[in-house]
Design a protein around this motif. Structure first.
Motif, PDB file in Angstrom:
ATOM      1  N   HIS A   2       0.829  -1.204   0.000  1.00 34.16           N
ATOM      2  CA  HIS A   2       0.000   0.000   0.000  1.00 34.16           C
ATOM      3  C   HIS A   2       0.864   1.254   0.000  1.00 34.16           C
ATOM      4  O   HIS A   2       0.593   2.217  -0.721  1.00 34.16           O
ATOM      5  CB  HIS A   2      -0.925  -0.014   1.218  1.00 34.16           C
ATOM      6  CG  HIS A   2      -1.870   1.145   1.268  1.00 34.16           C
ATOM      7  ND1 HIS A   2      -1.642   2.256   2.053  1.00 34.16           N
ATOM      8  CD2 HIS A   2      -3.042   1.376   0.614  1.00 34.16           C
ATOM      9  CE1 HIS A   2      -2.634   3.116   1.893  1.00 34.16           C
ATOM     10  NE2 HIS A   2      -3.493   2.614   1.031  1.00 34.16           N
ATOM     11  N   LYS A   3       1.926   1.229   0.800  1.00 37.82           N
ATOM     12  CA  LYS A   3       2.823   2.383   0.845  1.00 37.82           C
ATOM     13  C   LYS A   3       3.491   2.601  -0.507  1.00 37.82           C
ATOM     14  O   LYS A   3       3.614   3.734  -0.978  1.00 37.82           O
ATOM     15  CB  LYS A   3       3.877   2.178   1.928  1.00 37.82           C
ATOM     16  CG  LYS A   3       4.798   3.375   2.123  1.00 37.82           C
ATOM     17  CD  LYS A   3       5.771   3.153   3.272  1.00 37.82           C
ATOM     18  CE  LYS A   3       6.657   4.384   3.464  1.00 37.82           C
ATOM     19  NZ  LYS A   3       7.632   4.174   4.586  1.00 37.82           N
ATOM     20  N   ALA A   4       3.911   1.506  -1.154  1.00 34.41           N
ATOM     21  CA  ALA A   4       4.543   1.621  -2.470  1.00 34.41           C
ATOM     22  C   ALA A   4       3.576   2.208  -3.493  1.00 34.41           C
ATOM     23  O   ALA A   4       3.961   3.037  -4.329  1.00 34.41           O
ATOM     24  CB  ALA A   4       5.033   0.247  -2.931  1.00 34.41           C
ATOM     25  N   CYS A   5       2.320   1.792  -3.423  1.00 34.03           N
ATOM     26  CA  CYS A   5       1.314   2.328  -4.342  1.00 34.03           C
ATOM     27  C   CYS A   5       1.103   3.812  -4.114  1.00 34.03           C
ATOM     28  O   CYS A   5       1.009   4.604  -5.057  1.00 34.03           O
ATOM     29  CB  CYS A   5       0.004   1.573  -4.172  1.00 34.03           C
ATOM     30  SG  CYS A   5       0.030  -0.147  -4.716  1.00 34.03           S
ATOM     31  N   ARG A   6       1.012   4.210  -2.839  1.00 38.38           N
ATOM     32  CA  ARG A   6       0.779   5.628  -2.521  1.00 38.38           C
ATOM     33  C   ARG A   6       1.967   6.490  -2.938  1.00 38.38           C
ATOM     34  O   ARG A   6       1.802   7.669  -3.276  1.00 38.38           O
ATOM     35  CB  ARG A   6       0.531   5.804  -1.024  1.00 38.38           C
ATOM     36  CG  ARG A   6      -0.716   5.156  -0.475  1.00 38.38           C
ATOM     37  CD  ARG A   6      -2.019   5.812  -0.958  1.00 38.38           C
ATOM     38  NE  ARG A   6      -2.351   5.504  -2.345  1.00 38.38           N
ATOM     39  CZ  ARG A   6      -2.816   4.344  -2.771  1.00 38.38           C
ATOM     40  NH1 ARG A   6      -3.013   3.356  -1.921  1.00 38.38           N
ATOM     41  NH2 ARG A   6      -3.085   4.140  -4.045  1.00 38.38           N
ATOM     42  N   GLU A   7       3.169   5.931  -2.906  1.00 40.25           N
ATOM     43  CA  GLU A   7       4.358   6.702  -3.266  1.00 40.25           C
ATOM     44  C   GLU A   7       4.636   6.666  -4.768  1.00 40.25           C
ATOM     45  O   GLU A   7       5.638   7.220  -5.226  1.00 40.25           O
ATOM     46  CB  GLU A   7       5.564   6.197  -2.483  1.00 40.25           C
ATOM     47  CG  GLU A   7       5.438   6.486  -0.980  1.00 40.25           C
ATOM     48  CD  GLU A   7       6.641   6.033  -0.168  1.00 40.25           C
ATOM     49  OE1 GLU A   7       7.555   5.400  -0.759  1.00 40.25           O
ATOM     50  OE2 GLU A   7       6.673   6.307   1.041  1.00 40.25           O
ATOM     51  N   GLY A   8       3.779   5.995  -5.536  1.00 39.49           N
ATOM     52  CA  GLY A   8       3.891   6.014  -6.985  1.00 39.49           C
ATOM     53  C   GLY A   8       4.897   5.051  -7.569  1.00 39.49           C
ATOM     54  O   GLY A   8       5.251   5.165  -8.749  1.00 39.49           O
ATOM     55  N   ASP A   9       5.352   4.067  -6.787  1.00 38.78           N
ATOM     56  CA  ASP A   9       6.365   3.137  -7.282  1.00 38.78           C
ATOM     57  C   ASP A   9       5.873   2.327  -8.474  1.00 38.78           C
ATOM     58  O   ASP A   9       6.670   1.932  -9.335  1.00 38.78           O
ATOM     59  CB  ASP A   9       6.789   2.173  -6.175  1.00 38.78           C
ATOM     60  CG  ASP A   9       7.578   2.860  -5.073  1.00 38.78           C
ATOM     61  OD1 ASP A   9       7.733   4.095  -5.136  1.00 38.78           O
ATOM     62  OD2 ASP A   9       8.047   2.166  -4.147  1.00 38.78           O
ATOM     63  N   LEU A  10       4.573   2.074  -8.537  1.00 41.40           N
ATOM     64  CA  LEU A  10       4.023   1.267  -9.629  1.00 41.40           C
ATOM     65  C   LEU A  10       3.454   2.133 -10.748  1.00 41.40           C
ATOM     66  O   LEU A  10       3.043   1.609 -11.787  1.00 41.40           O
ATOM     67  CB  LEU A  10       2.928   0.327  -9.117  1.00 41.40           C
ATOM     68  CG  LEU A  10       3.378  -1.009  -8.513  1.00 41.40           C
ATOM     69  CD1 LEU A  10       4.324  -0.817  -7.341  1.00 41.40           C
ATOM     70  CD2 LEU A  10       2.168  -1.836  -8.070  1.00 41.40           C
ATOM     71  N   GLY A  11       3.433   3.429 -10.548  1.00 40.24           N
ATOM     72  CA  GLY A  11       2.863   4.320 -11.553  1.00 40.24           C
ATOM     73  C   GLY A  11       1.346   4.221 -11.574  1.00 40.24           C
ATOM     74  O   GLY A  11       0.705   4.053 -10.536  1.00 40.24           O
ATOM     75  N   ASP A  12       0.775   4.307 -12.762  1.00 40.88           N
ATOM     76  CA  ASP A  12      -0.675   4.198 -12.952  1.00 40.88           C
ATOM     77  C   ASP A  12      -1.052   2.721 -12.971  1.00 40.88           C
ATOM     78  O   ASP A  12      -0.705   1.996 -13.909  1.00 40.88           O
ATOM     79  CB  ASP A  12      -1.064   4.876 -14.268  1.00 40.88           C
ATOM     80  CG  ASP A  12      -2.536   4.717 -14.598  1.00 40.88           C
ATOM     81  OD1 ASP A  12      -3.329   4.459 -13.669  1.00 40.88           O
ATOM     82  OD2 ASP A  12      -2.886   4.838 -15.788  1.00 40.88           O
ATOM     83  N   ILE A  13      -1.745   2.251 -11.951  1.00 33.53           N
ATOM     84  CA  ILE A  13      -2.122   0.835 -11.867  1.00 33.53           C
ATOM     85  C   ILE A  13      -3.389   0.625 -12.690  1.00 33.53           C
ATOM     86  O   ILE A  13      -4.476   1.080 -12.324  1.00 33.53           O
ATOM     87  CB  ILE A  13      -2.358   0.418 -10.400  1.00 33.53           C
ATOM     88  CG1 ILE A  13      -1.099   0.696  -9.565  1.00 33.53           C
ATOM     89  CG2 ILE A  13      -2.735  -1.058 -10.316  1.00 33.53           C
ATOM     90  CD1 ILE A  13      -1.304   0.538  -8.074  1.00 33.53           C
ATOM     91  N   TYR A  14      -3.256  -0.051 -13.811  1.00 37.45           N
ATOM     92  CA  TYR A  14      -4.379  -0.177 -14.740  1.00 37.45           C
ATOM     93  C   TYR A  14      -4.902  -1.601 -14.885  1.00 37.45           C
ATOM     94  O   TYR A  14      -5.942  -1.821 -15.503  1.00 37.45           O
ATOM     95  CB  TYR A  14      -3.995   0.356 -16.123  1.00 37.45           C
ATOM     96  CG  TYR A  14      -2.805  -0.344 -16.759  1.00 37.45           C
ATOM     97  CD1 TYR A  14      -2.990  -1.445 -17.591  1.00 37.45           C
ATOM     98  CD2 TYR A  14      -1.514   0.102 -16.535  1.00 37.45           C
ATOM     99  CE1 TYR A  14      -1.913  -2.084 -18.180  1.00 37.45           C
ATOM    100  CE2 TYR A  14      -0.423  -0.526 -17.117  1.00 37.45           C
ATOM    101  CZ  TYR A  14      -0.626  -1.622 -17.929  1.00 37.45           C
ATOM    102  OH  TYR A  14       0.455  -2.260 -18.492  1.00 37.45           O
ATOM    103  N   MET A  15      -4.200  -2.593 -14.307  1.00 34.27           N
ATOM    104  CA  MET A  15      -4.692  -3.970 -14.355  1.00 34.27           C
ATOM    105  C   MET A  15      -4.356  -4.657 -13.037  1.00 34.27           C
ATOM    106  O   MET A  15      -3.205  -4.625 -12.589  1.00 34.27           O
ATOM    107  CB  MET A  15      -4.079  -4.747 -15.517  1.00 34.27           C
ATOM    108  CG  MET A  15      -4.843  -6.024 -15.892  1.00 34.27           C
ATOM    109  SD  MET A  15      -4.714  -7.412 -14.734  1.00 34.27           S
ATOM    110  CE  MET A  15      -3.006  -7.913 -14.991  1.00 34.27           C
ATOM    111  N   THR A  16      -5.369  -5.241 -12.431  1.00 35.94           N
ATOM    112  CA  THR A  16      -5.184  -5.921 -11.149  1.00 35.94           C
ATOM    113  C   THR A  16      -5.925  -7.248 -11.152  1.00 35.94           C
ATOM    114  O   THR A  16      -7.014  -7.357 -11.711  1.00 35.94           O
ATOM    115  CB  THR A  16      -5.723  -5.048  -9.984  1.00 35.94           C
ATOM    116  OG1 THR A  16      -4.955  -3.855  -9.894  1.00 35.94           O
ATOM    117  CG2 THR A  16      -5.655  -5.775  -8.660  1.00 35.94           C
ATOM    118  N   LYS A  17      -5.309  -8.245 -10.524  1.00 31.12           N
ATOM    119  CA  LYS A  17      -5.975  -9.517 -10.279  1.00 31.12           C
ATOM    120  C   LYS A  17      -6.150  -9.667  -8.775  1.00 31.12           C
ATOM    121  O   LYS A  17      -5.212  -9.467  -8.010  1.00 31.12           O
ATOM    122  CB  LYS A  17      -5.146 -10.686 -10.820  1.00 31.12           C
ATOM    123  CG  LYS A  17      -4.980 -10.689 -12.328  1.00 31.12           C
ATOM    124  CD  LYS A  17      -4.114 -11.861 -12.770  1.00 31.12           C
ATOM    125  CE  LYS A  17      -3.882 -11.842 -14.275  1.00 31.12           C
ATOM    126  NZ  LYS A  17      -2.984 -12.961 -14.705  1.00 31.12           N
TER     127      LYS A  17
END
Length: 367
Positions: free
Chosen positions: A141-156
């Protein structure tokens, strides 16, 4: 509160109460004490009071009698799913803060009543999504909030067991539970996916639900069941399209012929990198593996949770205790609980849409 301690009432003294909530609250006795216990089977409430209650703890078979006790600050609603909404609403109206076990409700209408009641009364409401408190969930969650993954457009969103049908209680009773593995396990995986993406605006949902394995109980880790009483789905799959174009694939099953079993885990794919939750070599634990490109090469990194990270180091609290601590702290210090009812409401809407799409054979559109 008495001497700074919250007074807690437990409604429903079955499996989840004994496995998670009451043992967790018992470890936080400096924050709150369990003073009342209610179950339609009085013996269960009596045993819970003996095992976990404060001195003089009261026992009830009628939850409304428990709610009449004005000294109780907090109620944990740990009943079958069908009862979540009306007990929660009654508890909020009685002036109690409420922790309700997942799923929030059996449908979105009932879930909306809970959200509205919390707003109307000004009392706090949260839902039991303890998987947010896992080490791998927190760092992802922290990595997502800090933008490490960029724009998350596909999730399983993964909620699959190979042979793990719960054979106790009312899990196989559609009327009491509202469904099978989708509403039981899928709710956890979907909650994580939406939370990581910070995206609560679905546009459309299509789903498939299967009743193929009701008599396939060989090898089930929790024993055999009566096929005649198995009236929920054994597997469900959903394809969710969000308003911003992102997609989520949700898989949920208690019994699926696969060796790739994953429960309450996600795979995230973004423009700058990805992340995948996987079962750890330590039983009952999970890891997260990040993938990206660095120096022209594909790389994978796996965080270590044994390096003394504050609050998550060796000997740290289990997820249920972390959940309970944050919940009680939010009441004592008047802050927001980590799991907000509005978020759980969207989870309920999407699960309901998967069932509806499977029943009608049509895509469910959101306004």
């Amino acid at each position: 509160m008495n001497k700074g301690k919250l007074k807690i009432g437990i409604i429903g003294c079955g499996g989840i109460a004994n496995q998670k909530h009451m043992p967790s609250l018992a470890k936080l006795s400096h924050m709150g004490e369990m003073v009342a216990f209610c179950d339609v089977i009085e013996e269960k409430a009596q045993k819970a009071a003996q095992d976990f209650g404060s001195e003089g703890a009261k026992v009830y078979v009628d939850y409304k009698k428990l709610l009449e006790d004005e000294s109780i600050d907090v109620v944990h609603v740990l009943t079958p799913n069908l009862q979540h909404s009306y007990i929660t609403v009654d508890a909020l109206e009685a002036g109690k803060h409420v922790m309700c076990e997942k799923p929030m409700a059996i449908n979105s209408i009932e879930a909306k009543k809970m959200v509205d009641a919390a707003k109307r009364t000004g009392k706090k409401l949260t839902i039991g999504y303890q998987n947010r408190f896992r080490n791998d969930s927190q760092i992802l969650h922290k990595a997502c909030r800090e933008g490490d993954l960029g724009d998350i457009y596909m999730t399983k969103a993964h909620a699959v067991r190979r042979r793990g049908v719960p054979t106790w209680g009312v899990f196989l009773d559609k009327e009491q539970q509202g469904g099978g593995p989708l509403i039981d396990l899928g709710t956890h995986a979907l909650d994580l996916a939406l939370w990581f993406m910070d995206n609560y605006k679905p546009k459309s949902v299509s789903g498939s639900v299967y009743h193929k394995m009701a008599d396939k109980f060989e090898g089930n880790m929790m024993g055999a069941w009566d096929p005649e009483r198995y009236d929920v789905e054994d597997s469900a799959f959903g394809f969710i399209k969000m308003e911003n174009g992102a997609t989520i694939f949700l898989e949920a099953s208690w019994i699926l012929n696969t060796t790739d079993a994953k429960e309450a885990m996600t795979t995230l794919c973004g423009t700058e990198g990805g992340a995948e939750m996987k079962a750890s070599s330590t039983f009952g634990k999970s890891d997260v593996i990040f993938n990206s490109v660095k120096h022209g090469q594909l790389v994978e990194t796996k965080p270590s949770f044994s390096g003394g990270i504050a609050y998550f180091g060796p000997g740290a609290e289990d997820d249920g205790v972390k959940e309970a601590r944050q919940w009680l702290d939010s009441i004592i210090n008047d802050t927001e609980p980590l799991v907000k009812p509005e978020q759980a409401y969207v989870v309920t809407q999407i699960l309901e849409a998967i069932y509806k799409s499977a029943e009608t054979g049509k895509v469910v559109e959101f306004e």
